[in-house]
Design a protein around this motif. Structure first.
Motif, PDB file in Angstrom:
ATOM      1  N   TRP A 111       8.672   6.229   8.998  1.00  0.00           N
ATOM      2  CA  TRP A 111       7.208   6.233   8.936  1.00  0.00           C
ATOM      3  C   TRP A 111       6.622   7.608   9.261  1.00  0.00           C
ATOM      4  O   TRP A 111       5.587   7.982   8.730  1.00  0.00           O
ATOM      5  CB  TRP A 111       6.655   5.179   9.884  1.00  0.00           C
ATOM      6  CG  TRP A 111       5.216   4.869   9.608  1.00  0.00           C
ATOM      7  CD1 TRP A 111       4.143   5.203  10.358  1.00  0.00           C
ATOM      8  CD2 TRP A 111       4.699   4.156   8.479  1.00  0.00           C
ATOM      9  NE1 TRP A 111       2.984   4.749   9.786  1.00  0.00           N
ATOM     10  CE2 TRP A 111       3.311   4.104   8.622  1.00  0.00           C
ATOM     11  CE3 TRP A 111       5.279   3.576   7.360  1.00  0.00           C
ATOM     12  CZ2 TRP A 111       2.481   3.488   7.687  1.00  0.00           C
ATOM     13  CZ3 TRP A 111       4.447   2.959   6.438  1.00  0.00           C
ATOM     14  CH2 TRP A 111       3.073   2.923   6.613  1.00  0.00           C
ATOM     15  N   ARG A 121       0.813  -1.223   0.000  1.00  0.00           N
ATOM     16  CA  ARG A 121       0.000   0.000   0.000  1.00  0.00           C
ATOM     17  C   ARG A 121       0.844   1.268   0.000  1.00  0.00           C
ATOM     18  O   ARG A 121       0.348   2.342   0.284  1.00  0.00           O
ATOM     19  CB  ARG A 121      -0.919  -0.008   1.202  1.00  0.00           C
ATOM     20  CG  ARG A 121      -1.882  -1.170   1.128  1.00  0.00           C
ATOM     21  CD  ARG A 121      -3.194  -0.751   1.544  1.00  0.00           C
ATOM     22  NE  ARG A 121      -4.144  -1.808   1.272  1.00  0.00           N
ATOM     23  CZ  ARG A 121      -5.407  -1.590   1.248  1.00  0.00           C
ATOM     24  NH1 ARG A 121      -5.865  -0.404   1.463  1.00  0.00           N
ATOM     25  NH2 ARG A 121      -6.236  -2.563   1.004  1.00  0.00           N
ATOM     26  N   VAL A 122       2.142   1.146  -0.277  1.00  0.00           N
ATOM     27  CA  VAL A 122       3.006   2.324  -0.369  1.00  0.00           C
ATOM     28  C   VAL A 122       3.040   2.760  -1.820  1.00  0.00           C
ATOM     29  O   VAL A 122       3.283   1.955  -2.715  1.00  0.00           O
ATOM     30  CB  VAL A 122       4.432   2.014   0.145  1.00  0.00           C
ATOM     31  CG1 VAL A 122       5.357   3.193  -0.086  1.00  0.00           C
ATOM     32  CG2 VAL A 122       4.383   1.669   1.620  1.00  0.00           C
ATOM     33  N   TYR A 177      -3.629   4.475   0.011  1.00  0.00           N
ATOM     34  CA  TYR A 177      -2.180   4.306  -0.080  1.00  0.00           C
ATOM     35  C   TYR A 177      -1.426   5.216   0.878  1.00  0.00           C
ATOM     36  O   TYR A 177      -1.928   6.237   1.318  1.00  0.00           O
ATOM     37  CB  TYR A 177      -1.702   4.579  -1.515  1.00  0.00           C
ATOM     38  CG  TYR A 177      -2.237   3.588  -2.498  1.00  0.00           C
ATOM     39  CD1 TYR A 177      -1.633   2.348  -2.648  1.00  0.00           C
ATOM     40  CD2 TYR A 177      -3.356   3.872  -3.265  1.00  0.00           C
ATOM     41  CE1 TYR A 177      -2.125   1.417  -3.544  1.00  0.00           C
ATOM     42  CE2 TYR A 177      -3.859   2.945  -4.157  1.00  0.00           C
ATOM     43  CZ  TYR A 177      -3.245   1.720  -4.288  1.00  0.00           C
ATOM     44  OH  TYR A 177      -3.729   0.803  -5.169  1.00  0.00           O
ATOM     45  N   TRP A 178      -0.209   4.812   1.189  1.00  0.00           N
ATOM     46  CA  TRP A 178       0.712   5.603   1.994  1.00  0.00           C
ATOM     47  C   TRP A 178       1.737   6.217   1.054  1.00  0.00           C
ATOM     48  O   TRP A 178       2.261   5.546   0.167  1.00  0.00           O
ATOM     49  CB  TRP A 178       1.419   4.727   3.027  1.00  0.00           C
ATOM     50  CG  TRP A 178       0.470   4.189   4.048  1.00  0.00           C
ATOM     51  CD1 TRP A 178      -0.235   3.025   3.985  1.00  0.00           C
ATOM     52  CD2 TRP A 178       0.103   4.805   5.270  1.00  0.00           C
ATOM     53  NE1 TRP A 178      -1.019   2.866   5.095  1.00  0.00           N
ATOM     54  CE2 TRP A 178      -0.828   3.952   5.906  1.00  0.00           C
ATOM     55  CE3 TRP A 178       0.457   5.991   5.890  1.00  0.00           C
ATOM     56  CZ2 TRP A 178      -1.401   4.252   7.125  1.00  0.00           C
ATOM     57  CZ3 TRP A 178      -0.115   6.282   7.122  1.00  0.00           C
ATOM     58  CH2 TRP A 178      -1.029   5.429   7.725  1.00  0.00           C
ATOM     59  N   CYS A 179       2.040   7.487   1.246  1.00  0.00           N
ATOM     60  CA  CYS A 179       3.029   8.132   0.386  1.00  0.00           C
ATOM     61  C   CYS A 179       3.774   9.187   1.203  1.00  0.00           C
ATOM     62  O   CYS A 179       3.373   9.566   2.302  1.00  0.00           O
ATOM     63  CB  CYS A 179       2.382   8.744  -0.850  1.00  0.00           C
ATOM     64  SG  CYS A 179       1.039   9.887  -0.493  1.00  0.00           S
ATOM     65  N   ILE A 209       5.734   9.711   6.308  1.00  0.00           N
ATOM     66  CA  ILE A 209       4.771   9.143   5.368  1.00  0.00           C
ATOM     67  C   ILE A 209       3.361   9.449   5.869  1.00  0.00           C
ATOM     68  O   ILE A 209       3.102   9.444   7.067  1.00  0.00           O
ATOM     69  CB  ILE A 209       5.002   7.616   5.241  1.00  0.00           C
ATOM     70  CG1 ILE A 209       6.391   7.360   4.646  1.00  0.00           C
ATOM     71  CG2 ILE A 209       3.934   6.966   4.395  1.00  0.00           C
ATOM     72  CD1 ILE A 209       6.753   5.899   4.554  1.00  0.00           C
ATOM     73  N   HIS A 210       2.461   9.718   4.930  1.00  0.00           N
ATOM     74  CA  HIS A 210       1.064  10.000   5.298  1.00  0.00           C
ATOM     75  C   HIS A 210       0.134   9.184   4.395  1.00  0.00           C
ATOM     76  O   HIS A 210       0.521   8.746   3.317  1.00  0.00           O
ATOM     77  CB  HIS A 210       0.766  11.497   5.161  1.00  0.00           C
ATOM     78  CG  HIS A 210       0.950  12.017   3.771  1.00  0.00           C
ATOM     79  ND1 HIS A 210       2.185  12.383   3.275  1.00  0.00           N
ATOM     80  CD2 HIS A 210       0.071  12.192   2.754  1.00  0.00           C
ATOM     81  CE1 HIS A 210       2.057  12.785   2.034  1.00  0.00           C
ATOM     82  NE2 HIS A 210       0.792  12.665   1.679  1.00  0.00           N
ATOM     83  N   GLN A 211      -1.080   9.009   4.878  1.00  0.00           N
ATOM     84  CA  GLN A 211      -2.033   8.216   4.112  1.00  0.00           C
ATOM     85  C   GLN A 211      -2.750   9.114   3.120  1.00  0.00           C
ATOM     86  O   GLN A 211      -3.169  10.227   3.429  1.00  0.00           O
ATOM     87  CB  GLN A 211      -3.048   7.542   5.040  1.00  0.00           C
ATOM     88  CG  GLN A 211      -3.865   6.489   4.325  1.00  0.00           C
ATOM     89  CD  GLN A 211      -4.589   5.569   5.286  1.00  0.00           C
ATOM     90  OE1 GLN A 211      -4.644   5.812   6.474  1.00  0.00           O
ATOM     91  NE2 GLN A 211      -5.158   4.504   4.745  1.00  0.00           N
TER      92      GLN A 211
END
Length: 189
Positions: free
Chosen positions: A60, A3-4, A69-71, A63-65
């Motif tokens: 982490w 999901r990244v 997805y997480w990006c 990174i944000h949702q």
């Protein structure tokens, strides 16, 4: 990891892995070992592949949702490299332990097919083991059977980058400052 979204920013680690592999490949070439060269080609991929989830988790907070997805973006650091280096070194040791004899037999059989039998020696390991605990560039030239000082300095530089040796200090001989190096105690295999 599924999901990244986006590209994992590991170019600095890829560059370090390239240098790490180049140093090992130089040793394999000196040892005339096509088997070692072949095994090395796989190590960087696995080292980075195993380190990637840890690297993402360490960063982490950057990174944000975004929907499902997480990006995000982050820079890798020395801790990320040290883990990757440990994993790639373990991978290389495992490759050598489990597959080196088989790979050497494969290449020996190929050579035998053309009526040539090459005897492989672990020249790099033997030369390293013959170095005194504290040594100079001249000692490295002698032990590694190198013909000139730049080649000996390059060999010492590779050994330093791999933490097998460290600079112990300097001394003056005939008005010239020379370096003294010492083995770190790390075993070369």
């Amino acid at each position: 990891m599924d999901r990244v979204k986006g590209e994992l920013t590991v170019q600095k680690i890829v560059d370090e892995l390239y240098d790490w592999t180049a140093r090992r490949m130089a040793d394999a070439k000196e040892n005339n070992s096509k088997a070692d060269e072949m095994l090395l080609k796989r190590c960087a991929y696995h080292g980075l592949n195993f380190a990637a989830p840890f690297i993402v988790m360490r960063h982490w907070a950057d990174i944000h949702q975004d929907g499902q997805y997480w990006c995000g973006e982050f820079e890798t650091d020395d801790v990320d490299w040290r883990l990757t280096e440990l994993l790639v070194t373990i991978q290389y040791a495992c490759q050598r332990h489990y597959f080196l004899a088989m790979a050497e037999k494969y290449f020996d059989d190929q050579l035998r097919d053309i009526s040539v039998n090459a005897h492989r020696q672990q020249k790099t390991i033997d030369a390293f083991n013959s170095l005194p605990e504290e040594f100079t560039v001249e000692d490295a030239k002698r032990c590694f059977s190198l013909t000139n000082e730049p080649a000996a300095r390059m060999k010492i530089s590779r050994l330093m980058k791999d933490h097998f040796v460290e600079k112990a200090g300097d001394f003056v001989e005939n008005g010239t400052t020379k370096a003294v190096f010492r083995k770190t105690g790390r075993v070369m295999r």
